[in-house]
Design a protein around this motif. Structure first.
Motif, PDB file in Angstrom:
ATOM      1  N   LYS A   1       0.845  -1.182   0.000  1.00 35.33           N
ATOM      2  CA  LYS A   1       0.000   0.000   0.000  1.00 35.33           C
ATOM      3  C   LYS A   1       0.888   1.242   0.000  1.00 35.33           C
ATOM      4  O   LYS A   1       1.899   1.276   0.685  1.00 35.33           O
ATOM      5  N   TYR A   2       0.509   2.235  -0.782  1.00 31.85           N
ATOM      6  CA  TYR A   2       1.290   3.473  -0.794  1.00 31.85           C
ATOM      7  C   TYR A   2       0.396   4.655  -1.151  1.00 31.85           C
ATOM      8  O   TYR A   2      -0.630   4.507  -1.813  1.00 31.85           O
ATOM      9  N   GLN A   3       0.822   5.822  -0.680  1.00 28.23           N
ATOM     10  CA  GLN A   3       0.108   7.055  -1.005  1.00 28.23           C
ATOM     11  C   GLN A   3       1.092   8.218  -0.978  1.00 28.23           C
ATOM     12  O   GLN A   3       2.066   8.202  -0.223  1.00 28.23           O
ATOM     13  N   PHE A   4       0.823   9.216  -1.795  1.00 30.62           N
ATOM     14  CA  PHE A   4       1.698  10.365  -1.924  1.00 30.62           C
ATOM     15  C   PHE A   4       1.326  11.425  -0.891  1.00 30.62           C
ATOM     16  O   PHE A   4       0.150  11.750  -0.725  1.00 30.62           O
TER      17      PHE A   4
ATOM     18  N   ASP B   1       1.792  15.409   0.753  1.00 29.41           N
ATOM     19  CA  ASP B   1       1.864  16.755   0.194  1.00 29.41           C
ATOM     20  C   ASP B   1       3.302  17.263   0.073  1.00 29.41           C
ATOM     21  O   ASP B   1       3.605  18.099  -0.775  1.00 29.41           O
ATOM     22  N   ASN B   2       4.205  16.750   0.915  1.00 29.69           N
ATOM     23  CA  ASN B   2       5.583  17.236   0.899  1.00 29.69           C
ATOM     24  C   ASN B   2       6.471  16.494  -0.099  1.00 29.69           C
ATOM     25  O   ASN B   2       7.674  16.708  -0.149  1.00 29.69           O
ATOM     26  N   GLY B   3       5.881  15.596  -0.898  1.00 26.78           N
ATOM     27  CA  GLY B   3       6.647  14.854  -1.887  1.00 26.78           C
ATOM     28  C   GLY B   3       7.056  13.476  -1.445  1.00 26.78           C
ATOM     29  O   GLY B   3       7.534  12.670  -2.264  1.00 26.78           O
ATOM     30  N   ASP B   4       6.910  13.168  -0.158  1.00 30.13           N
ATOM     31  CA  ASP B   4       7.207  11.824   0.322  1.00 30.13           C
ATOM     32  C   ASP B   4       6.151  10.848  -0.180  1.00 30.13           C
ATOM     33  O   ASP B   4       5.056  11.243  -0.598  1.00 30.13           O
ATOM     34  N   ILE B   5       6.493   9.567  -0.101  1.00 32.41           N
ATOM     35  CA  ILE B   5       5.534   8.514  -0.423  1.00 32.41           C
ATOM     36  C   ILE B   5       5.471   7.576   0.772  1.00 32.41           C
ATOM     37  O   ILE B   5       6.462   6.902   1.092  1.00 32.41           O
ATOM     38  N   ASN B   6       4.344   7.544   1.444  1.00 32.81           N
ATOM     39  CA  ASN B   6       4.151   6.594   2.534  1.00 32.81           C
ATOM     40  C   ASN B   6       3.833   5.228   1.933  1.00 32.81           C
ATOM     41  O   ASN B   6       2.988   5.116   1.042  1.00 32.81           O
ATOM     42  N   HIS B   7       4.504   4.191   2.409  1.00 31.83           N
ATOM     43  CA  HIS B   7       4.337   2.885   1.775  1.00 31.83           C
ATOM     44  C   HIS B   7       4.608   1.752   2.751  1.00 31.83           C
ATOM     45  O   HIS B   7       5.219   1.934   3.814  1.00 31.83           O
ATOM     46  N   SER B   8       4.171   0.554   2.371  1.00 28.86           N
ATOM     47  CA  SER B   8       4.447  -0.647   3.152  1.00 28.86           C
ATOM     48  C   SER B   8       5.940  -0.942   3.136  1.00 28.86           C
ATOM     49  O   SER B   8       6.645  -0.622   2.176  1.00 28.86           O
ATOM     50  N   ASN B   9       6.406  -1.598   4.193  1.00 31.53           N
ATOM     51  CA  ASN B   9       7.838  -1.882   4.331  1.00 31.53           C
ATOM     52  C   ASN B   9       8.144  -3.373   4.179  1.00 31.53           C
ATOM     53  O   ASN B   9       8.939  -3.935   4.928  1.00 31.53           O
TER      54      ASN B   9
END
Length: 248
Positions: free
Chosen positions: A201-204, A206-214
């Protein structure tokens, strides 16, 4: 007693009785105001509840941004196993054209024939991606020579815009990733398809980071997902090393 009776009674009382009635009304109104104030939701929302020991400890042990990132990472690691895990399904069937960090065009089934250790991450990540890369390098280091000869390592980027071939090639060189590593990129549709298949799972942000599964995942030589662990701790890496050393 009804309202008319009360009014009639008040009209026949002496001034002293009228003064007492006024005081009684004032006392009643004041009490009612206190009750209404206590029931006002805005008051309860503004009150500060005592912090738990856990939240107090977290506040002292990490900065606010780190805590938010930590919680995002936790939410991104699904507890449900991927649909492909343990089933006779090859991830290579999803197809799509990809490009590796050397500029070579390939399809996923070009990886067939060896075990693949795969993550989905991105090169500009400053949070868990470097930890995942270190974990993969640790896996590579602790494998037997036989297992190492039959295993390759894949980073499929989530950042389809910024991770160009040049950027990925520089990243591979900087991190001293050998010839048995493939850093690959594709369009958003193919990337999303691969992520869904691997339960990533991942989502962008606002600061340009991508939160994602590890997750670190292992594909067998036919592209079947046979093992998957959260790859940011030894407890997740060791089972993957054991699997590769016993299945090569």
């Amino acid at each position: 007693m009804n309202k008319n009776s009360v009014n009639a009674l008040m009209a026949t009382h002496s001034p002293s009785h009228s003064w007492l009635s006024v005081c009684t009304k004032a006392t009643f109104i004041t009490g009612l105001a206190i009750i209404l104030s206590a029931c006002n939701p805005s008051d309860s929302s503004n009150s500060s509840a005592p912090a738990s020991n856990e939240s107090t400890s977290a506040h002292h042990n990490m900065q606010s941004g780190d805590h938010q990132q930590h919680m995002a990472d936790m939410d991104m690691n699904p507890s449900e196993p991927p649909e492909a895990l343990g089933k006779d399904y090859s991830i290579y069937q999803i197809g799509g054209e990809w490009t590796d960090h050397k500029g070579n065009k390939l399809e996923l089934d070009n990886l067939k024939g060896k075990n693949q250790v795969i993550i989905m991450a991105y090169t500009s990540c400053q949070h868990t991606c470097p930890i995942l890369i270190r974990g993969m390098k640790q896996i590579e280091k602790e494998m037997t020579p036989e297992a190492r000869a039959n295993t390759e390592f894949v980073l499929a980027t989530l950042d389809t815009e910024r991770d160009t071939v040049e950027v990925m090639n520089n990243y591979a060189s900087h991190n001293q990733l050998g010839d048995n590593w493939h850093l690959i990129r594709s369009d958003e549709a193919n990337t999303r398809m691969l992520a869904n298949t691997l339960n990533i799972k991942y989502q962008f942000a606002d600061n340009g980071d991508i939160n994602h599964s590890n997750f670190i995942s292992i594909l067998d030589p036919e592209g079947r997902l046979v093992a998957q662990e959260i790859g940011i701790a030894d407890s997740g890496i060791k089972p993957l090393i054991n699997y590769l050393n016993s299945h090569s």
